[in-house]
Design a protein around this motif. Structure first.
Motif, mmCIF file in Angstrom:
data_model
loop_
_atom_site.group_PDB
_atom_site.id
_atom_site.type_symbol
_atom_site.label_atom_id
_atom_site.label_comp_id
_atom_site.label_asym_id
_atom_site.label_seq_id
_atom_site.Cartn_x
_atom_site.Cartn_y
_atom_site.Cartn_z
ATOM 1 N N GLU A 78 -3.751 -5.144 4.207
ATOM 2 C CA GLU A 78 -3.922 -3.704 4.336
ATOM 3 C C GLU A 78 -4.967 -3.149 3.365
ATOM 4 O O GLU A 78 -5.567 -2.100 3.624
ATOM 5 C CB GLU A 78 -2.580 -2.998 4.100
ATOM 6 N N ASP A 79 -5.171 -3.847 2.269
ATOM 7 C CA ASP A 79 -6.107 -3.353 1.249
ATOM 8 C C ASP A 79 -7.048 -4.473 0.840
ATOM 9 O O ASP A 79 -6.640 -5.472 0.243
ATOM 10 C CB ASP A 79 -5.324 -2.846 0.027
ATOM 11 N N THR A 82 0.820 -1.219 0.000
ATOM 12 C CA THR A 82 0.000 0.000 0.000
ATOM 13 C C THR A 82 0.853 1.267 0.000
ATOM 14 O O THR A 82 0.379 2.326 -0.419
ATOM 15 C CB THR A 82 -0.921 -0.001 1.223
ATOM 16 N N SER A 97 -10.173 -3.338 -0.446
ATOM 17 C CA SER A 97 -11.186 -2.382 -0.889
ATOM 18 C C SER A 97 -12.026 -2.958 -2.030
ATOM 19 O O SER A 97 -11.652 -3.937 -2.692
ATOM 20 C CB SER A 97 -10.518 -1.083 -1.335
#
Length: 513
Positions: A270-271, A237, A273
């Motif tokens: 962390e991602d 990220t 989305s």
């Protein structure tokens, strides 16, 4: 069960989460992420430490905290980690760590698996030495079976900064160390947790995409077993500009792993989305793309904003779930805990020669105990004999006292007998003296005796006489008699003379008869 502190060190990123088993469910108590530099900082005992980036170094504060530094970093990271774990008694927690490359090395073993576990470990260690030139302790080597029946081995070589971080945290709290009970492989544990959470068909090929801050992982499954672990991707990220780089890496690793298509893609880290998921849908339209969910965990102990980003703690969660399943004997995973960490955590630290001394110490203690018991028995016997002898001495003292009394009585009897003998001898002389005086005085009516006493061997006679001639006759009647004094004294209107005559009893005329 004890609370578990799960630590995942990946580059400059360190993630820590605290778990506990409550009412048959795993509860997350704490979660925190730190950007740390794995750099040259030392505690007083020489253990390397970790520190936060972006802050100035306070040497005075470091001295107060008992920390020495080479001047490039500070200790605020340890302080921040300790603050995030406030309220948790770390001394009563089990620490487990998740490691990945370059701390962990992997090796695919395709040799015979018929040998026993210890022999198999030795064979794998020998093959690693032959192929990679790395010496591995067979007791700290772990492996899992891949979907093609080959063995996927994991091992640690060299120092591990994650261990130093945990020891530095212990030193910060004035502890020698905290108990590290298990060391897991990030990729293997994450594959186990995803396979447990998701329902995959036996022929499905699934991809786990873990996106970190600096690095990302690609883990392939066939059915519910591990198929292939791709090389670590040096993007995350913090340095990601486009998702296209993931797709090219995925296609390359699919070719390396012999995977023709993907049925499932699980995104975590962390991602996770929506845009990332849609990008995967566009590249792999036939795959079922989903996030890794955590419905099996109790997240009520976390803040709402922490729950929203909890996917970033997928690896600490995976190793914690694997560890709890091992405690419940539902699963047998790998444990890469090195020997030197085990030895350092022992209360008594021995080398091989120390363990050799243990039987000797045991036998010595047994011998000394036996001698003590024997001596105590001897002491009791001697105490008994001393008591008996003491009683005998008292009895003998009583007998001696009685003998002394008898001796005194015998001695007194001898003296008494001598006195009686002397008295009996003198009694005859006195009888003759008194008879002589009585006969002399009885024949005359003008002399009488007032006192008769003895001074040693002398006899003293005192009395009165009316005529001096009578007194002279009386004195001449006793040999050796001496008339000591004659005084005139009127007695009832008559002229009388008071006299004193002394003679020696032994020279009385009748004494030798």
């Amino acid at each position: 069960m004890k609370p578990v502190v799960s630590v995942y060190c990946e580059g400059n990123d360190t993630k820590i989460a605290v778990f506990s088993a409550e009412n048959g469910r795993i509860k997350v108590l704490r979660s925190a992420s730190f950007d740390v530099m794995q750099s040259a900082m030392r505690l007083d005992d020489g253990i390397a430490d970790l520190a936060l980036e972006g802050t100035d170094l306070d040497l005075e504060q470091m001295k107060k905290q008992g920390v020495e530094s080479d001047g490039s970093v500070n200790v605020s990271a340890i302080s921040s980690i300790n603050e995030s774990l406030r309220g948790t008694n770390l001394s009563k927690c089990d620490f487990i760590t998740a490691l990945t490359e370059p701390s962990v090395y992997y090796h695919v073993f395709e040799g015979s698996k018929q040998a026993r576990s210890s022999k198999l470990n030795a064979d794998i260690a020998q093959e690693i030495l032959n192929t990679k030139g790395i010496g591995v302790d067979k007791d700290t080597l772990g492996y899992v079976e891949l979907s093609d029946k080959s063995l996927f081995a994991a091992f640690i070589a060299g120092d591990v900064n994650c261990f130093k971080l945990i020891n530095a945290l212990a030193n910060f709290n004035n502890k020698r160390n905290y108990k590290i009970t298990s060391v897991k492989s990030c990729e293997i544990s994450l594959a186990y947790y995803v396979a447990k959470r998701k329902k995959f068909f036996p022929d499905d090929y699934s991809l786990i995409v873990y996106i970190g801050k600096e690095y990302s992982k690609l883990i392939f499954l066939h059915g519910r077993k591990l198929k292939h672990i791709g090389a670590t991707i040096d993007i995350g990220t913090l340095n990601l500009h486009t998702y296209d780089v993931y797709f090219s890496k995925i296609l390359l690793e699919m070719e390396n792993g012999g995977i023709s298509s993907l049925d499932n893609i699980i995104v975590c880290g962390e991602d996770d989305s929506e845009s990332l998921i849609l990008s995967f849908y566009g590249t792999f339209p036939e795959a079922n793309v989903s996030r890794l969910e955590f419905e099996d965990l109790d997240l009520t102990g976390l803040k709402p904003e922490e729950r929203e980003i909890f996917s970033a703690f997928s690896v600490p969660t995976a190793i914690a779930i694997e560890y709890f399943d091992e405690l419940k004997q539902e699963y047998k995973g790998i444990n890469l805990l090195p020997k030197y960490v085990k030895e350092d955590q022992k209360f008594f630290q021995f080398g091989w020669h120390g363990y050799l001394m243990l039987p000797i110490l045991f036998l010595s203690a047994l011998f000394i105990t036996q001698q003590i018991l024997n001596n105590q028995s001897t002491i009791k016997q001697l105490d008994k004999e001393i008591t008996e002898q003491t009683i005998l001495v008292k009895e003998n003292q009583q007998i001696l006292s009685q003998i002394a009394e008898l001796e005194a009585k015998i001695s007194s009897f001898d003296r008494t007998q001598a006195i009686l003998d002397s008295v009996s001898v003198g009694a005859g002389i006195w009888t003759k003296v008194v008879t002589h005086i009585a006969e002399f005085f009885g024949a005359r009516k003008n002399i009488w005796l007032t006192k008769l006493s003895q001074d040693g061997s002398n006899v003293v006679l005192e009395g009165y006489v009316l005529s001096k001639n009578v007194l002279t006759d009386f004195a001449y009647s006793i040999d050796s008699a001496i008339l000591k004094s004659v005084f005139y004294e009127a007695l009832r209107e008559k002229d009388t003379y008071k006299f004193m005559i002394i003679f020696n009893l032994s020279q009385f005329p009748e004494a030798d008869k």
